[in-house]
Design a protein around this motif. Structure first.
Motif, PDB file in Angstrom:
ATOM      1  N   CYS A  72      -9.478 -13.194   5.798  1.00 14.13           N
ATOM      2  CA  CYS A  72      -9.399 -12.834   7.220  1.00 14.13           C
ATOM      3  C   CYS A  72     -10.216 -11.592   7.526  1.00 14.13           C
ATOM      4  CB  CYS A  72      -7.944 -12.609   7.619  1.00 14.13           C
ATOM      5  SG  CYS A  72      -6.930 -14.092   7.548  1.00 14.13           S
ATOM      6  N   MET A  73     -10.187 -10.629   6.619  1.00 15.08           N
ATOM      7  CA  MET A  73     -10.940  -9.398   6.854  1.00 15.08           C
ATOM      8  C   MET A  73     -12.441  -9.623   6.721  1.00 15.08           C
ATOM      9  SD  MET A  73      -9.091  -7.027   7.904  1.00 15.08           S
ATOM     10  CE  MET A  73      -7.402  -6.444   8.024  1.00 15.08           C
ATOM     11  N   VAL A  74     -12.857 -10.579   5.891  1.00 14.29           N
ATOM     12  CA  VAL A  74     -14.277 -10.939   5.833  1.00 14.29           C
ATOM     13  C   VAL A  74     -14.715 -11.541   7.165  1.00 14.29           C
ATOM     14  CG1 VAL A  74     -15.967 -12.477   4.763  1.00 14.29           C
ATOM     15  CG2 VAL A  74     -14.361 -11.225   3.334  1.00 14.29           C
ATOM     16  N   VAL A  75     -13.850 -12.376   7.741  1.00 13.11           N
ATOM     17  CA  VAL A  75     -14.153 -12.947   9.060  1.00 13.11           C
ATOM     18  C   VAL A  75     -14.213 -11.829  10.100  1.00 13.11           C
ATOM     19  CG1 VAL A  75     -13.347 -14.517  10.870  1.00 13.11           C
ATOM     20  CG2 VAL A  75     -13.106 -15.156   8.463  1.00 13.11           C
ATOM     21  N   GLY A  76     -13.280 -10.861   9.993  1.00 11.61           N
ATOM     22  CA  GLY A  76     -13.317  -9.713  10.898  1.00 11.61           C
ATOM     23  C   GLY A  76     -14.589  -8.906  10.746  1.00 11.61           C
ATOM     24  N   ASP A  77     -15.047  -8.766   9.511  1.00 16.01           N
ATOM     25  CA  ASP A  77     -16.305  -8.069   9.262  1.00 16.01           C
ATOM     26  C   ASP A  77     -17.475  -8.835   9.870  1.00 16.01           C
ATOM     27  OD1 ASP A  77     -17.839  -6.013   8.277  1.00 16.01           O
ATOM     28  OD2 ASP A  77     -18.007  -6.836   6.252  1.00 16.01           O
ATOM     29  N   GLY A  78     -17.387 -10.179   9.818  1.00 17.86           N
ATOM     30  CA  GLY A  78     -18.426 -11.002  10.436  1.00 17.86           C
ATOM     31  C   GLY A  78     -18.478 -10.854  11.941  1.00 17.86           C
ATOM     32  N   LEU A  79     -17.367 -10.440  12.534  1.00 19.84           N
ATOM     33  CA  LEU A  79     -17.323 -10.181  13.970  1.00 19.84           C
ATOM     34  C   LEU A  79     -17.825  -8.781  14.308  1.00 19.84           C
ATOM     35  CD1 LEU A  79     -16.255 -10.406  16.948  1.00 19.84           C
ATOM     36  CD2 LEU A  79     -14.001  -9.841  16.036  1.00 19.84           C
ATOM     37  N   LEU A  80     -17.454  -7.788  13.491  1.00 17.80           N
ATOM     38  CA  LEU A  80     -17.713  -6.382  13.828  1.00 17.80           C
ATOM     39  C   LEU A  80     -19.075  -5.878  13.357  1.00 17.80           C
ATOM     40  CD1 LEU A  80     -14.137  -5.143  12.950  1.00 17.80           C
ATOM     41  CD2 LEU A  80     -15.141  -5.160  15.229  1.00 17.80           C
ATOM     42  N   THR A  81     -19.547  -6.365  12.217  1.00 16.03           N
ATOM     43  CA  THR A  81     -20.826  -5.873  11.687  1.00 16.03           C
ATOM     44  C   THR A  81     -21.997  -6.138  12.630  1.00 16.03           C
ATOM     45  OG1 THR A  81     -20.124  -5.981   9.377  1.00 16.03           O
ATOM     46  CG2 THR A  81     -22.486  -6.110   9.797  1.00 16.03           C
ATOM     47  N   PRO A  82     -22.157  -7.361  13.176  1.00 17.26           N
ATOM     48  CA  PRO A  82     -23.262  -7.550  14.132  1.00 17.26           C
ATOM     49  C   PRO A  82     -23.152  -6.614  15.334  1.00 17.26           C
ATOM     50  CG  PRO A  82     -22.384  -9.667  13.449  1.00 17.26           C
ATOM     51  CD  PRO A  82     -21.444  -8.634  12.927  1.00 17.26           C
ATOM     52  N   ALA A  83     -21.931  -6.397  15.823  1.00 14.74           N
ATOM     53  CA  ALA A  83     -21.751  -5.543  16.999  1.00 14.74           C
ATOM     54  C   ALA A  83     -22.174  -4.107  16.713  1.00 14.74           C
ATOM     55  CB  ALA A  83     -20.291  -5.589  17.455  1.00 14.74           C
TER      56      ALA A  83
END
Length: 780
Positions: free
Chosen positions: A160-171
Motif C-alpha cells: 500500500c505504501m508503494v502505491v502511495g509513493d506512486g501517487l506522491l513521488t510524481p507530484a
C-alpha cells in the motif's frame, strides 16, 4: 534502452564487464530516476518551518551530516551490500522477500498449494543445513496461524505504501522541478507553477499506455546528464563558496545540530529522509538488471554525484544567509545556466516519476496474482521486455489523485511530509522481512538478524517518527490511503479464501461424474468444455450446478485451475500439469496452469491452442506409458534408448492413472519439463515427441494404439467444433450467525468490489461468444 538484455544473458550477466557496464548504464533511467532528483527538495523540505538557517551554519552543516550518513547507511550499506543479495531467482521487492519466506517456512495463505509446486525449477534453492535456532524460529512461525496473517498484513502494508509513493513521488518531483520557474518569472506569472505541474502530470499519465520501452532509450541519458549536472554544480559551489564544507560529514555536526535545535531539529528529519526516496527501487527493479550492475551504478556514479550535489548546496548556503526564508535548489545554480538546468530537472523528474508509476503497476499486478487485489485489466505493452505492463484503471485513479494532491497541497512541505512517511514505511517493512530472510533462508544465527533489525530499524524508526508527528501537515494522506487500500486488499483476500473453502467442502465425487450418461438424460455435445475452478482435485460444485440446469456437457471436458505459485516465474516447460479425471473412455481431464507472481498470463487464443497441444502430448505419453510397463526392459533396444534414458528414474504407481475419489491429487504429467522427477502420483518429464515413434512402431496392431488414436481423433474433432469456457458467476454472502464485522466485509465490502472490478472472463480474456457463466451463491 532494452531491458530484455537483463534477461537474455541469464547466468552469464557477470561474465563480461562490457555487459555489466551496459546494464549499469541502463539502470540509471529505470532504477535511479527517483533517487537522483531528491536534491531538488531535500533542503527545501527540511528548512520549511521547523528550523531556520542561521549565521552560525550549525543547522545547514548538521543537516548535511545527516544527509551524508543517511545516504551511506541506508542505500549503500543496507540495500547495495545486504538486501540486494536476498533476491528471488534474480527478482527483488517486497513480494520477493515474502515468497522466499513462504518457500522456507509454511506460512503462505495461498489456498491451493500442491506438493508438486516444490518441483518447479525456480522453487528450489541451495541453502546450508538448518541450525537449531533457525528451526525454533521456523517452528514458531509455522505453529501460530496468527503470525501468518500478521506477515501477510505486513506485506500488504508495504504494498500500500508503494502505491502511495506512486501517487506522491510524481507530484513532489514535478512540482519541485517546475517551481524553479518562480525565480525566473515575474511575480505576475508565479501562479503558473501549479497549472504547469498539473499539465505535465496529465501528459505523463496519458502516455502510460504506450509503455516505458517506447521512450526508454531517452531515460538513461537524461538521468546521466542530470547526475553530471548536479555533481558539476556541486563541485563549482564547493570550490567557489566554501572548500571546507567537507568537514560537515563528521557525525559531531549531527550532535551539535540536535543539541541546538532539540525537538524542532528532530521534527525536521522528516525532510532529511527524502534524500533516500527511491532507494527501494534498487531492490524492486533487480529483476531487470544484475546485482553487480546496480551495485556499480550506485557506488561509482549515483552516490558520489548525490553527495557532491548536497555538499555544493550546503557550501552555497553557508555563505548566503539572506535567503534563509526561501531555501531552494535553484538558488545555488548560477544565473547563466538556470534555464538549461531547469529543463533537465523537469525531464529528470518525469523520468523519476515514470519509474515509480511502472513500479506501482507491477506491484498491483503481483498483488492480484496472489489473490490480494480485485481483478483489473493488465495490458502488456512490450513483447520483448518482460514485466512492462499498464493497468488502465489504476493509471487514471493515480492521475486524478496526483493532480488533486498537487492542487490541494501546493507546496513542497506538505508533499514532502506525505512522501516521507510512505517511503519510510516501505523501508521498515523491508527491514522486518529481511530479518526473517536472514534466519529462515540464509540460516544465520538469530542474533545476527536481531542486530540487523535493531541497527537499521532504529534509524528508520527515528525518521518514521519525525514524519508521523507531521500527521496534520500532510502525513495523514499516506496513512489514509494505506488504510483504504489495506481494507480493500484484506477483504478481497479473506473472501477469496472463504470461497475456496466453500468449493472444497462442496465438491462432488468422481462417481457422480462417471454416472452421468444417456440413462440420466445427459448428452455429450461436440467441442471442448473448459470448466474453470480454483480446486486442484475433485469436481467443482459449479459444474454440478451447470449439468443440473443444462443436462449436457462437452465430449472433451477439461477442469482448468489457474493458480499462483510463490515464485517470480514458472518456466513455460513446467507450467502445465495434465491428468485424467476418470478412465480414458470418459474423455475428462484436469489441467493445472501455474504462474509466478511476475509471469505474463496468456491470452485465450494461445491458451486454447497450447492446451490442445498439451492434451495431445499427454494422451500419447499416457498410452505409451501404459504400453511400456508391459514390455520387458530387455526388449528396449535401438530407437527406444532415448525413451528409457528419460523414463528410467520415474517410479510408476500401481494406482490407476486417474482420480478414484475426491481427495487424492490427479496423476498428472507436466509435459515439457527440463528434468525428470517423481513426486507422489504426479509425474513430470521432458517433451516426448521423438520417443513416441518407438511406441507406435513397437505396438503394431495393439488395442492400445487403436484406443490412443481414437482418443486423439476425438480431441481433434472437439477442437474443430470449438471451445466453451464455463466460469462461475459468484455471489457471496455471510452465513447466519456471522459477526457484524464479517457481514459488513462480505455482504457489502466484497460484493461491492466484485461488482465494480473486472470479471473473471475479462481477466482471462474470454470472448463473449464462447462464455458460459454459471450462477453460484457462496454462503461463507
Amino acid at each position: 534502452m532494452d531491458l530484455s538484455h537483463g534477461k537474455c544473458w541469464g547466468s552469464n550477466k557477470e561474465d563480461s564487464w562490457k555487459t555489466i557496464l551496459i546494464l549499469a548504464y541502463q539502470s540509471l533511467g529505470v532504477v535511479y530516476g527517483d533517487l537522483s532528483i531528491s536534491p531538488l527538495y531535500v533542503f527545501k523540505s527540511t528548512f520549511a518551518e521547523d528550523i531556520h538557517h542561521s549565521e552560525s551554519n550549525e543547522e545547514i552543516f548538521g543537516v548535511l551530516s545527516f544527509v551524508f550518513w543517511t545516504l551511506t547507511l541506508v542505500p549503500l550499506f543496507k540495500y547495495v551490500f545486504i538486501v540486494l543479495r536476498a533476491d528471488d531467482n534474480g527478482e527483488g521487492g517486497t513480494f520477493a522477500l515474502y515468497s522466499l519466506i513462504c518457500r522456507h517456512a509454511k506460512v503462505s495463505l495461498l489456498p491451493n498449494r500442491q506438493a508438486s509446486d516444490e518441483d518447479v525449477s525456480t522453487y528450489k534453492m541451495e541453502h546450508p543445513p538448518e541450525t537449531k535456532s533457525t528451526s525454533k524460529v521456523k517452528m514458531m512461525l509455522e505453529k501460530h496461524k496468527g503470525l501468518h496473517t500478521a506477515l501477510l498484513i505486513l506485506v500488504l502494508l508495504g504494498t500500500c505504501m508503494v502505491v502511495g509513493d506512486g501517487l506522491l513521488t510524481p507530484a513532489i518531483s514535478v512540482f519541485t522541478a517546475v517551481s524553479g520557474l518562480e525565480s525566473l518569472m515575474s511575480k505576475h506569472h508565479q501562479y503558473a507553477v501549479v497549472p504547469i505541474t498539473c499539465c505535465i502530470l496529465v501528459c505523463l499519465f496519458a502516455l502510460q499506455h504506450y509503455g516505458t520501452h517506447r521512450v526508454g532509450f531517452f531515460f538513461a541519458p537524461i538521468v546521466l546528464i542530470w547526475l553530471l549536472c548536479i555533481s558539476g554544480l556541486g563541485i563549482y559551489n564547493i570550490f567557489h563558496w566554501n572548500p571546507h564544507v567537507y568537514e560537515a560529514i563528521s557525525p559531531y555536526y549531527m550532535y551539535k545540530f540536535l543539541k541546538k535545535t532539540r525537538l524542532s531539529g528532530w521534527m525536521s528529519l522528516g525532510g532529511v529522509l527524502l534524500c533516500i526516496t527511491g532507494s527501494e527501487a534498487m531492490f524492486a527493479d533487480l529483476g531487470h538488471f544484475s546485482y553487480m550492475a546496480i551495485q556499480i551504478a550506485f557506488t561509482f556514479l549515483v552516490y558520489p554525484a548525490l553527495i557532491l550535489a548536497y555538499m555544493g548546496q550546503a557550501a552555497y548556503l553557508s555563505k548566503h544567509h539572506e535567503n534563509a526564508a526561501g531555501i531552494s535548489f535553484y538558488l545555488s545554480v548560477p544565473e547563466k545556466v538556470k534555464w538549461p538546468v531547469l529543463m533537465v530537472a523537469i525531464l529528470a523528474s518525469v523520468v523519476g516519476s515514470q519509474a515509480i508509476i511502472s513500479g506501482t503497476f507491477s506491484i498491483i499486478n503481483q498483488s492480484q496474482s496472489l489473490g490480494c487485489f480485485p481483478r483489473v485489466k493488465v495490458v502488456h505493452t512490450s513483447d520483448k521486455i518482460h514485466g512492462q505492463i499498464y493497468i488502465p484503471e489504476i493509471n487514471w485513479i493515480l492521475m486524478i489523485l496526483c493532480v488533486a494532491v498537487t492542487i490541494g497541497f501546493r507546496d513542497t512541505k506538505h508533499l514532502g511530509n506525505a512522501s516521507g512517511l510512505a517511503v519510510m514505511t516501505v523501508m521498515l517493512v523491508t527491514t522486518c522481512l529481511m530479518s526473517l530472510v536472514i534466519i529462515l533462508c540464509w540460516h544465520k544465527p538469530p542474533i545476527l538478524a536481531l542486530c540487523f533489525l535493531i541497527f537499521f530499524g532504529s534509524i528508520e524508526i527515528l525518521y518514521f517518527s519525525a514524519s508521523l508527528v507531521k500527521f496534520t501537515e500532510g502525513a495523514w494522506l499516506p496513512i489514509l490511503l494505506a488504510l483504504i487500500l489495506m481494507t480493500i486488499m484484506f477483504v478481497w483476500h479473506y473472501a477469496t479464501i472463504k470461497k475456496y473453502e466453500f468449493d472444497l467442502h462442496n465438491k462432488v465425487s468422481l462417481e457422480w461424474l462417471l454416472a452421468l450418461g444417456p440413462s440420466l438424460g445427459i448428452t455429450r455435445v461436440p467441442g471442448i468444455g473448459m470448466v474453470f475452478t480454483d480446486l486442484t482435485s475433485g469436481i467443482p460444485a459449479n459444474f454440478s450446478r451447470f449439468v443440473t440446469n443444462l443436462p449436457a456437457f462437452h465430449k472433451i471436458l477439461v477442469f482448468v485451475c489457474v493458480k499462483s505459485v510463490p515464485v517470480p516465474y514458472v518456466p513455460q516447460a513446467e507450467r502445465y500439469l495434465i491428468g485424467r479425471v476418470g478412465p480414458p473412455t470418459h474423455r475428462s481431464y484436469r489441467c493445472i496452469v501455474r504462474y509466478g507472481y511476475r509471469d505474463v498470463h496468456q491470452d485465450v487464443d494461445s491458451f486454447e491452442s497450447e492446451l490442445a497441444a498439451k492434451l495431445d502430448a499427454f494422451i500419447r505419453y499416457d498410452w505409451t506409458q501404459a504400453s511400456s510397463i508391459e514390455h520387458d526392459e530387455a526388449q528396449s533396444t535401438g530407437s527406444n534408448n532415448c525413451r528409457l534414458d528419460v523414463m528410467e528414474t520415474i517410479r510408476f504407481s500401481r494406482a490407476p492413472p486417474y482420480e478414484i475419489d475426491e481427495n487424492p491429487q490427479p496423476a498428472s504429467v507436466s509435459i515439457g519439463l527440463p528434468t525428470v522427477e517423481s513426486v507422489a502420483d504426479i509425474m513430470e518429464m521432458r517433451p516426448i515427441k521423438r520417443r513416441l515413434r518407438f511406441a507406435d512402431e513397437g505396438s503394431g496392431g495393439d488395442d492400445r494404439e487403436v484406443q490412443m488414436h481414437q482418443e486423439l481423433e476425438d480431441l481433434w474433432d472437439a477442437q474443430q467444433a470449438g471451445s466453451a469456457f464455463i466460469i462461475g458467476h459468484s455471489h457471496v454472502r455471510a452465513k447466519q450467525g456471522s459477526s457484524f464485522l464479517k457481514r459488513v466485509a462480505i455482504n457489502f465490502g466484497y460484493n461491492v468490489l466484485r461488482r465494480n472490478c473486472r470479471g473473471p472472463d475479462v481477466a482471462l480474456r474470454v470472448p463473449p461468444v464462447s462464455l458460459l457463466e454459471v450462477g453460484m451463491v457462496y454462503v461463507v
